[in-house]
Scaffold this active site. Structure first.
Site, PDB file in Angstrom:
ATOM      1  N   GLU A  51      -6.811  -5.016  -2.679  1.00 24.58           N
ATOM      2  CA  GLU A  51      -6.045  -6.269  -2.605  1.00 24.58           C
ATOM      3  C   GLU A  51      -6.992  -7.451  -2.510  1.00 24.58           C
ATOM      4  O   GLU A  51      -7.661  -7.651  -1.492  1.00 24.58           O
ATOM      5  CB  GLU A  51      -5.100  -6.266  -1.404  1.00 24.58           C
ATOM      6  CG  GLU A  51      -4.300  -7.566  -1.316  1.00 24.58           C
ATOM      7  CD  GLU A  51      -3.359  -7.617  -0.132  1.00 24.58           C
ATOM      8  OE1 GLU A  51      -2.871  -8.726   0.170  1.00 24.58           O
ATOM      9  OE2 GLU A  51      -3.122  -6.566   0.489  1.00 24.58           O
ATOM     10  N   LYS A 183       3.313   9.521  12.367  1.00 25.79           N
ATOM     11  CA  LYS A 183       3.453   9.033  10.993  1.00 25.79           C
ATOM     12  C   LYS A 183       4.875   8.586  10.656  1.00 25.79           C
ATOM     13  O   LYS A 183       5.312   8.685   9.510  1.00 25.79           O
ATOM     14  CB  LYS A 183       2.978  10.109   9.998  1.00 25.79           C
ATOM     15  CG  LYS A 183       1.534  10.519  10.241  1.00 25.79           C
ATOM     16  CD  LYS A 183       1.101  11.700   9.402  1.00 25.79           C
ATOM     17  CE  LYS A 183      -0.301  12.122   9.795  1.00 25.79           C
ATOM     18  NZ  LYS A 183      -0.761  13.330   9.102  1.00 25.79           N
ATOM     19  N   ASP A 259      -6.881   8.943   9.204  1.00 22.05           N
ATOM     20  CA  ASP A 259      -5.719   9.427   8.467  1.00 22.05           C
ATOM     21  C   ASP A 259      -4.891   8.220   8.028  1.00 22.05           C
ATOM     22  O   ASP A 259      -4.281   7.552   8.867  1.00 22.05           O
ATOM     23  CB  ASP A 259      -4.877  10.336   9.365  1.00 22.05           C
ATOM     24  CG  ASP A 259      -3.746  11.030   8.606  1.00 22.05           C
ATOM     25  OD1 ASP A 259      -3.344  10.511   7.546  1.00 22.05           O
ATOM     26  OD2 ASP A 259      -3.281  12.080   9.074  1.00 22.05           O
ATOM     27  N   HIS A 357      -4.163 -16.486  -3.598  1.00 21.85           N
ATOM     28  CA  HIS A 357      -3.913 -15.218  -4.288  1.00 21.85           C
ATOM     29  C   HIS A 357      -4.027 -15.368  -5.801  1.00 21.85           C
ATOM     30  O   HIS A 357      -4.455 -14.438  -6.483  1.00 21.85           O
ATOM     31  CB  HIS A 357      -2.538 -14.656  -3.896  1.00 21.85           C
ATOM     32  CG  HIS A 357      -2.582 -13.779  -2.676  1.00 21.85           C
ATOM     33  ND1 HIS A 357      -2.644 -12.413  -2.751  1.00 21.85           N
ATOM     34  CD2 HIS A 357      -2.603 -14.084  -1.362  1.00 21.85           C
ATOM     35  CE1 HIS A 357      -2.688 -11.904  -1.533  1.00 21.85           C
ATOM     36  NE2 HIS A 357      -2.663 -12.906  -0.661  1.00 21.85           N
TER      37      HIS A 357
END
Length: 372
Positions: A51, A183, A259, A357
């Site tokens: 990004e 998660k 993770d 951006h």
């Protein structure tokens, strides 16, 4: 499969540990934000991301913190959790097992059984919840410098085997019953914490807000209230009272071999901003109750990820104080989030988000043409 590299990777380092049926590897760029001045030390934070603007924006936040004297962080809690799902013949019988587990006089025995699983595992507490005749027992334990999921699971299995003697009618449905909660967004993690619970704060001087962040203190305070607090409440957010904590957490996680899926709960964050020193300066903080990181095990032992941990000075296990490296990594993650929050909110307050951006997050290549 053309374009997916196969050669040039140490597959021996992942087999049996990180990935099955490997067919290649994906390349990700790593940028460095910093220095981040945190608790009197400087850190260069590795971020793996695709990004545009993210590293540059976080770097600007690091600069604002640096020239204002730095940030400070505190680890409030440190404990990984696992919660098996058990079924008893009746709700009354489930309540009996719940009472047994929560009886203070039984904790020492349960701890001895649990702690046999590892020289680092130390049971901290067990919190039980009922749903009919189903019982969920949330075990919390310290895990040294490991993230600790396997460690706590082995300890839980030891306790379940022990309990089977006095509760032979106990049916273990699953070693994980989603009361952990791993998660998945869950209020239990937001309230009780999971992994490392960290708060990080800084006071940004008025002239820094103006010159580096290109906005003013009152505008930031108002924006944070309307966007991060009220806007998130309108959305019914769970742990999402921030601008983009997940952006920084994900980038650092990928770079350091964590993770990535645990970004879900690790990104729980509330960002607070208020005027201080007679309204001239900005007090900013991020409170993150469930940062799940380790500096040993899993992807942390891969060469690239180990290099990123080494850059931060937290590679491997701490020899002096078990768990110190993982706690420091969690604090650095929170510090980087603080920098990221500062910069993005400033861009929003100054109306610069779209412009930045368009400049940094759009490819200059003609994508209609084939790659040679």
């Amino acid at each position: 499969m053309e374009g997916l590299p196969l050669d040039g990777f140490d597959y021996a380092s992942i087999l049996g540990q990180c990935c099955e049926l490997p067919v290649g590897y994906v390349q990700l760029p790593v940028g460095i934000a910093g220095p981040l001045l945190l608790d009197g030390r400087q850190y260069y934070v590795p971020m793996a991301t695709t990004e545009g603007c993210l590293v540059a924006s976080t770097n600007r936040g690091c600069k604002a913190i640096m020239v204002s004297g730095g940030a400070s962080g505190v680890v409030l809690r440190d404990g990984m959790t696992r919660a098996p799902a058990l079924r008893l013949p009746s709700a009354r019988r489930a309540a009996e097992l719940k009472a047994y587990m929560e009886e203070p006089n039984n904790f020492e025995t349960i701890s001895l059984v649990f702690n046999k699983s590892s020289r680092f595992a130390r049971l901290q507490d067990v919190h039980c919840a009922l749903a009919g005749r189903n019982l969920y027992m949330r075990f919390t334990c310290s895990t040294g410098d490991a993230m600790g999921m396997n460690m706590v699971s082995k300890g839980v299995q030891n306790v379940l085997d022990y309990l089977q003697r006095d509760f032979p009618d106990m049916d273990v449905i699953s070693i994980s019953g989603n009361f952990c909660a791993d998660k998945k967004p869950a209020a239990v993690n937001w309230i009780e914490g999971r992994g490392k619970s960290v708060v990080c704060e800084a006071i940004i001087k008025e002239e820094v807000v103006k010159k580096v962040l290109k906005t003013n203190v009152l505008a930031l305070v108002e924006l944070n209230m309307i966007k991060n607090l009220a806007g998130s409440a309108v959305a019914g957010a769970l742990g999402g009272f921030n601008a983009h904590a997940s952006n920084i957490v994900s980038a650092v996680f990928i770079a350091t071999g964590q993770d990535p899926a645990q970004n879900v709960e690790s990104s729980h964050c509330i960002t607070m901003m208020e005027a201080t020193n007679d309204g001239k300066d900005l007090h900013v903080s991020v409170t993150m109750p469930s940062i799940e990181v380790g500096t040993v095990g899993g992807g942390t032992q891969l060469a690239s990820q180990a290099a990123c941990l080494d850059l931060l000075g937290v590679k491997g296990a701490s020899m002096e104080s078990p768990g110190a490296n993982a706690r420091l990594l969690a604090t650095i993650v929170a510090g980087a989030v603080l920098a990221g929050e500062l910069s993005l909110l400033s861009a929003l307050a100054a109306g610069q988000l779209v412009k930045s951006h368009m400049k940094y997050n759009r490819s200059g290549k003609d994508l209609s043409k084939p790659v040679p």
